[in-house]
Design an enzyme around this catalytic site. Structure first.
Site, PDB file in Angstrom:
ATOM      1  N   ASN A   1       0.867  -1.177   0.000  1.00  0.00           N
ATOM      2  CA  ASN A   1       0.000   0.000   0.000  1.00  0.00           C
ATOM      3  C   ASN A   1       0.907   1.232   0.000  1.00  0.00           C
ATOM      4  O   ASN A   1       1.849   1.300   0.789  1.00  0.00           O
ATOM      5  CB  ASN A   1      -0.883   0.014   1.256  1.00  0.00           C
ATOM      6  CG  ASN A   1      -1.857  -1.160   1.290  1.00  0.00           C
ATOM      7  OD1 ASN A   1      -2.389  -1.550   0.262  1.00  0.00           O
ATOM      8  ND2 ASN A   1      -2.087  -1.722   2.461  1.00  0.00           N
TER       9      ASN A   1
ATOM     10  N   GLN B   1      -2.137   2.953   3.161  1.00  0.00           N
ATOM     11  CA  GLN B   1      -0.877   2.784   3.901  1.00  0.00           C
ATOM     12  C   GLN B   1      -1.036   3.390   5.291  1.00  0.00           C
ATOM     13  O   GLN B   1      -1.310   4.580   5.445  1.00  0.00           O
ATOM     14  CB  GLN B   1       0.296   3.465   3.161  1.00  0.00           C
ATOM     15  CG  GLN B   1       1.643   3.180   3.822  1.00  0.00           C
ATOM     16  CD  GLN B   1       2.833   3.745   3.042  1.00  0.00           C
ATOM     17  OE1 GLN B   1       2.657   4.449   2.051  1.00  0.00           O
ATOM     18  NE2 GLN B   1       4.026   3.434   3.498  1.00  0.00           N
TER      19      GLN B   1
ATOM     20  N   HIS C   1       6.934  -1.546   3.145  1.00  0.00           N
ATOM     21  CA  HIS C   1       6.780  -2.968   3.488  1.00  0.00           C
ATOM     22  C   HIS C   1       5.898  -3.666   2.462  1.00  0.00           C
ATOM     23  O   HIS C   1       4.930  -3.103   1.971  1.00  0.00           O
ATOM     24  CB  HIS C   1       6.188  -3.154   4.889  1.00  0.00           C
ATOM     25  CG  HIS C   1       4.893  -2.433   5.111  1.00  0.00           C
ATOM     26  ND1 HIS C   1       4.830  -1.086   5.367  1.00  0.00           N
ATOM     27  CD2 HIS C   1       3.606  -2.875   5.094  1.00  0.00           C
ATOM     28  CE1 HIS C   1       3.565  -0.725   5.508  1.00  0.00           C
ATOM     29  NE2 HIS C   1       2.796  -1.793   5.330  1.00  0.00           N
TER      30      HIS C   1
HETATM   31  P1  AMP Z   1      -0.234  -0.885   5.686  1.00  0.00           P
HETATM   32  O1  AMP Z   1      -1.694  -0.553   5.755  1.00  0.00           O
HETATM   33  O2  AMP Z   1       0.157  -1.466   4.371  1.00  0.00           O
HETATM   34  O3  AMP Z   1       0.634   0.274   6.109  1.00  0.00           O
HETATM   35  O4  AMP Z   1      -0.026  -2.068   6.718  1.00  0.00           O
HETATM   36  C1  AMP Z   1       0.519  -1.922   7.979  1.00  0.00           C
HETATM   37  C2  AMP Z   1       0.443  -3.274   8.630  1.00  0.00           C
HETATM   38  O5  AMP Z   1       1.309  -3.265   9.748  1.00  0.00           O
HETATM   39  C3  AMP Z   1      -0.951  -3.645   9.156  1.00  0.00           C
HETATM   40  O6  AMP Z   1      -1.382  -4.843   8.516  1.00  0.00           O
HETATM   41  C4  AMP Z   1      -0.737  -3.842  10.652  1.00  0.00           C
HETATM   42  O7  AMP Z   1      -1.487  -4.906  11.175  1.00  0.00           O
HETATM   43  C5  AMP Z   1       0.765  -4.087  10.750  1.00  0.00           C
HETATM   44  N1  AMP Z   1       1.384  -3.695  12.010  1.00  0.00           N
HETATM   45  C6  AMP Z   1       1.266  -2.526  12.659  1.00  0.00           C
HETATM   46  N2  AMP Z   1       1.997  -2.528  13.783  1.00  0.00           N
HETATM   47  C7  AMP Z   1       2.622  -3.734  13.848  1.00  0.00           C
HETATM   48  C8  AMP Z   1       3.526  -4.356  14.759  1.00  0.00           C
HETATM   49  N3  AMP Z   1       3.930  -3.731  15.874  1.00  0.00           N
HETATM   50  N4  AMP Z   1       3.958  -5.610  14.510  1.00  0.00           N
HETATM   51  C9  AMP Z   1       3.532  -6.250  13.384  1.00  0.00           C
HETATM   52  N5  AMP Z   1       2.693  -5.724  12.486  1.00  0.00           N
HETATM   53  C10 AMP Z   1       2.239  -4.479  12.705  1.00  0.00           C
END
Ligand code: AMP
Length: 136
Positions: free
Chosen positions: A86, A93, A99
């Site tokens: 994203n 995002q 990521h």
């Molecule tokens: P995005 O929407 O692509 O930015 O996705 C961010 C992702 O990070 C989400 O799926 C969250 O569940 C994940 N996330 C946020 N904080 C953590 C964390 N501390 N450890 C692992 N995953 C996380």
């Protein structure tokens, strides 16, 4: 970056379930997984977006994702995968640190990717392709 949650994970300040890491990337389980094994492949350097990353970093993310997918295949026997990034708030995002999501798919899981489609005629498609290719 001090207040970036993924930078803090990279530094070991926040716990997570690491599945793989090398000099350039770290891969850990998403805290709120779409399916069992949903993994994030994260650049160790703080880069906000894929489109602003170097080809080198993008390649490291791709390489890490292939490695993780291979391990997920053996460990959890999924029937398929979705890979996605994203980019930008509008695109969903939430964490502004590059990521790749690697989401193993299983029959009967509850993952849905649905999108409307825009209708463009051939002339419009031609003009859009021209505008893009001019910038490369
Ligand atoms: P995005 O929407 O692509 O930015 O996705 C961010 C992702 O990070 C989400 O799926 C969250 O569940 C994940 N996330 C946020 N904080 C953590 C964390 N501390 N450890 C692992 N995953 C996380």
């Amino acid at each position: 970056m001090q207040d970036c949650i993924f930078c803090r994970i990279v530094k070991g300040e926040i716990p997570c379930h690491i599945v793989y890491e090398n000099r350039h990337i770290i891969a850990f389980l998403d805290i709120n997984p779409m399916t069992e094994g949903h993994t994030l492949v994260v650049s160790k350097a703080h880069i906000e977006s894929f489109s602003d990353s170097s080809i080198d970093i993008a390649s490291k993310i791709a390489e890490g994702s292939v490695t993780v997918a291979g391990a997920l295949k053996k460990a959890l026997k999924p029937e398929g995968f979705n890979y996605f990034i994203n980019e930008g708030k509008l695109a969903g995002q939430l964490v502004m640190h590059l990521h790749m999501h690697v989401v193993p798919r299983y029959g009967g899981d509850d993952v849905k990717f649905e999108a409307g489609r825009v209708e463009l005629d051939d002339e419009e498609m031609k003009a859009i392709a021209k505008r893009i290719s001019k910038e490369i």
